[in-house]
Design a protein around this motif. Structure first.
Motif, PDB file in Angstrom:
ATOM      1  N   ARG A  77       0.623  -1.100  -0.061  1.00  0.00           N
ATOM      2  CA  ARG A  77      -0.035   0.180  -0.286  1.00  0.00           C
ATOM      3  C   ARG A  77       0.781   1.374  -0.030  1.00  0.00           C
ATOM      4  N   LEU A  78       0.646   2.180  -1.087  1.00  0.00           N
ATOM      5  CA  LEU A  78       1.496   3.221  -1.033  1.00  0.00           C
ATOM      6  C   LEU A  78       1.193   4.387  -0.019  1.00  0.00           C
ATOM      7  N   SER A  79      -0.227   4.206   0.493  1.00  0.00           N
ATOM      8  CA  SER A  79      -0.624   4.983   1.635  1.00  0.00           C
ATOM      9  C   SER A  79       0.180   4.976   2.920  1.00  0.00           C
ATOM     10  N   ASP A  80       0.673   3.651   3.243  1.00  0.00           N
ATOM     11  CA  ASP A  80       1.568   3.270   4.438  1.00  0.00           C
ATOM     12  C   ASP A  80       2.479   4.476   4.098  1.00  0.00           C
ATOM     13  N   LEU A  81       3.034   5.016   3.050  1.00  0.00           N
ATOM     14  CA  LEU A  81       4.089   6.153   3.105  1.00  0.00           C
ATOM     15  C   LEU A  81       3.741   7.395   3.852  1.00  0.00           C
ATOM     16  N   ALA A  82       2.798   7.538   4.201  1.00  0.00           N
ATOM     17  CA  ALA A  82       2.428   9.034   4.468  1.00  0.00           C
ATOM     18  C   ALA A  82       3.181   9.398   5.695  1.00  0.00           C
ATOM     19  N   VAL A  83       3.620   8.688   6.305  1.00  0.00           N
ATOM     20  CA  VAL A  83       4.601   9.077   7.332  1.00  0.00           C
ATOM     21  C   VAL A  83       6.049   9.366   7.254  1.00  0.00           C
ATOM     22  N   CYS A  84       6.489   8.973   5.979  1.00  0.00           N
ATOM     23  CA  CYS A  84       7.686   9.157   5.578  1.00  0.00           C
ATOM     24  C   CYS A  84       8.514  10.714   5.369  1.00  0.00           C
ATOM     25  N   ASP A  85       9.703  10.701   5.678  1.00  0.00           N
ATOM     26  CA  ASP A  85      10.294  11.999   5.619  1.00  0.00           C
ATOM     27  C   ASP A  85      10.997  11.859   4.270  1.00  0.00           C
ATOM     28  N   VAL A  86      11.420  10.841   3.769  1.00  0.00           N
ATOM     29  CA  VAL A  86      11.908  10.661   2.369  1.00  0.00           C
ATOM     30  C   VAL A  86      11.434   9.507   1.734  1.00  0.00           C
ATOM     31  N   ILE A  87      10.869   9.539   0.440  1.00  0.00           N
ATOM     32  CA  ILE A  87      10.714   8.485  -0.340  1.00  0.00           C
ATOM     33  C   ILE A  87      11.376   8.045  -1.458  1.00  0.00           C
ATOM     34  N   ILE A  88      12.016   7.227  -1.714  1.00  0.00           N
ATOM     35  CA  ILE A  88      12.899   6.790  -2.689  1.00  0.00           C
ATOM     36  C   ILE A  88      12.149   5.882  -3.652  1.00  0.00           C
ATOM     37  N   GLU A  89      12.153   5.898  -5.029  1.00  0.00           N
ATOM     38  CA  GLU A  89      11.489   5.250  -5.879  1.00  0.00           C
ATOM     39  C   GLU A  89      12.674   4.465  -6.770  1.00  0.00           C
ATOM     40  N   THR A  90      12.345   3.227  -6.856  1.00  0.00           N
ATOM     41  CA  THR A  90      13.340   2.268  -7.516  1.00  0.00           C
ATOM     42  C   THR A  90      12.590   1.430  -8.435  1.00  0.00           C
ATOM     43  N   VAL A  91      11.476   1.963  -9.005  1.00  0.00           N
ATOM     44  CA  VAL A  91      10.853   1.007  -9.956  1.00  0.00           C
ATOM     45  C   VAL A  91      11.222   1.208 -11.436  1.00  0.00           C
ATOM     46  N   THR A  92      10.731   0.566 -12.359  1.00  0.00           N
ATOM     47  CA  THR A  92      11.124   0.381 -13.803  1.00  0.00           C
ATOM     48  C   THR A  92      11.707   1.786 -14.453  1.00  0.00           C
ATOM     49  N   GLU A  93      12.710   1.746 -15.057  1.00  0.00           N
ATOM     50  CA  GLU A  93      13.255   2.700 -15.843  1.00  0.00           C
ATOM     51  C   GLU A  93      12.249   3.427 -16.922  1.00  0.00           C
ATOM     52  N   ASP A  94      11.013   3.670 -16.645  1.00  0.00           N
ATOM     53  CA  ASP A  94      10.033   4.165 -17.431  1.00  0.00           C
ATOM     54  C   ASP A  94       9.425   5.526 -17.072  1.00  0.00           C
ATOM     55  N   LEU A  95       9.635   6.456 -17.789  1.00  0.00           N
ATOM     56  CA  LEU A  95       9.501   7.925 -17.571  1.00  0.00           C
ATOM     57  C   LEU A  95       8.331   7.772 -17.214  1.00  0.00           C
ATOM     58  N   LYS A  96       6.916   7.495 -17.795  1.00  0.00           N
ATOM     59  CA  LYS A  96       5.494   7.540 -17.702  1.00  0.00           C
ATOM     60  C   LYS A  96       5.248   6.935 -16.257  1.00  0.00           C
ATOM     61  N   VAL A  97       5.852   5.897 -15.955  1.00  0.00           N
ATOM     62  CA  VAL A  97       5.568   5.055 -14.835  1.00  0.00           C
ATOM     63  C   VAL A  97       6.215   5.851 -13.608  1.00  0.00           C
ATOM     64  N   LYS A  98       7.097   6.457 -13.700  1.00  0.00           N
ATOM     65  CA  LYS A  98       7.707   7.157 -12.707  1.00  0.00           C
ATOM     66  C   LYS A  98       7.204   8.565 -12.396  1.00  0.00           C
TER      67      LYS A  98
END
Length: 368
Positions: A64-85
């Motif tokens: 769940r992305l919603s669990d990231l609501a408490v984060c101070d920093v969020i780092i994405e490491t998903v596929t190297e696709d511009l639209k997805v990011k």
């Protein structure tokens, strides 16, 4: 500090495991339930095996992305696709708190493009880690034109806290370490087209300069990521250099080969037929090509060092670590005959008329 990681691929997991032992809370988001179960089991084994982790709670691993609501920093490491990011960060902006910093681990896409749809661009930055992160301590901090200085400072502090060496990059120097690696691979492949040395020959020569053979790096990284770098990274000066290797890799991918799973560059049949002249003079041939490779690498590095925004000494240290050089850049320069460096660059320029090969000011290595 709470750090969120989105993506459970090779880099996402590597980063997640490396942060478990740091002075921060970590949340990993994966869309695959089997990955969540697998990573949870491995994490628990790590916590039980290492004494200093005894009693530490298992970090949150969720879908769940919603669990990231408490984060101070969020780092994405998903596929190297511009639209997805881009779509991901639009969603994250609706979830995250207003002070949260957004970071992309992209190795080939510029931060300006990745964060195009984000409103709070001053809190957006590139954090490019190298695999494996437990071995390579350098991490690029790629600051976009709208990235706030406070964001850069916080990321430098965060990286230092995790035991990493931050290299702050701005303007045309963003993702410069990726560019260097890809440029060296493209140039080495170009040399193979001369028909004098095979891919395996050249890989062996680069393996004596770097900690790895350059085509070994291409194959182990995988054709998908390498092809994305070849397509996304080049500026006008490097487009023609990148095309032959991109065409070769694209052709192999159409055949269903991906490098990592087999069928890499080093598995190709060598078209070069060995004559008696080569066998008798192998050492001289390899020495000549070693000079070509080092001269090109040193020249490329000097081009980036012309950037007044770049910390030259820090940049050189990062290059030496990420490429795993057998000696420092200054030592490599001093070891080569100066006339040979200039000659090999000018020969390449006269053959191609490509300004990419015009010699830079090599004397800079004496003063830095």
């Amino acid at each position: 500090m709470t750090i969120g990681i989105v993506g459970s691929g090779r880099m996402g997991q590597d980063l997640f495991y490396s942060l478990i032992g740091c002075d921060c809370n970590v949340i990993l988001v994966s869309r695959k339930m089997e990955q969540i179960q697998k990573i949870t089991k491995k994490t628990q084994k790590i916590l039980n095996r290492i004494p200093r982790f005894t009693g530490k709670e298992t970090p949150m691993i969720t879908d769940r992305l919603s669990d990231l609501a408490v984060c101070d920093v969020i780092i994405e490491t998903v596929t190297e696709d511009l639209k997805v990011k881009q779509e991901l960060f639009k969603k994250l902006e609706e979830i995250a708190k207003e002070t949260c910093i957004f970071a992309t681990n992209s190795s080939s896409l510029d931060v300006t493009d990745v964060f195009d749809g984000v409103k709070a661009k001053e809190r957006c930055v590139g954090l490019h880690f190298f695999y494996p992160s437990k071995v390579i301590s350098t991490a690029e901090v790629n600051a976009g034109p709208d990235t706030g200085e406070e964001t850069v400072k916080k990321m430098v502090t965060f990286l230092a806290m995790t035991g990493r060496k931050p290299l702050v990059l701005r303007g045309q120097s963003r993702l410069v370490l990726s560019k260097l690696l890809i440029s060296l691979a493209a140039f080495t492949y170009k040399l193979s087209l001369d028909g004098e040395l095979t891919l395996k020959d050249l890989d062996r020569i680069t393996g004596k300069v770097l900690v790895f053979g350059i085509f070994e790096m291409v194959d182990s990284t995988g054709f998908l990521i390498i092809s994305q770098c070849l397509a996304n990274l080049p500026d006008k000066r490097h487009v023609s250099l990148y095309q032959p290797l991109l065409a070769q890799i694209t052709d192999l991918m159409k055949q269903g080969k991906d490098g990592r799973g087999g069928g890499g560059l080093l598995s190709l049949e060598d078209p070069v037929q060995r004559g008696l002249d080569f066998l008798e003079n192998r050492e001289a041939w390899e020495k000549a090509y070693r000079i070509k490779l080092i001269a090109f690498l040193l020249n490329e590095i000097l081009r980036y060092m012309e950037d007044p925004l770049l910390d030259k000494n820090q940049f050189k240290e990062s290059v030496e670590e990420v490429l795993g050089l057998s000696a420092s850049l200054n030592v490599l320069y001093e070891e080569l005959p100066k006339a040979a460096i200039l000659k090999t660059m000018m020969e390449e320029y006269e053959k191609t008329r490509d300004p990419l090969f015009l010699p830079a000011d090599f004397c800079m290595y004496r003063y830095t």
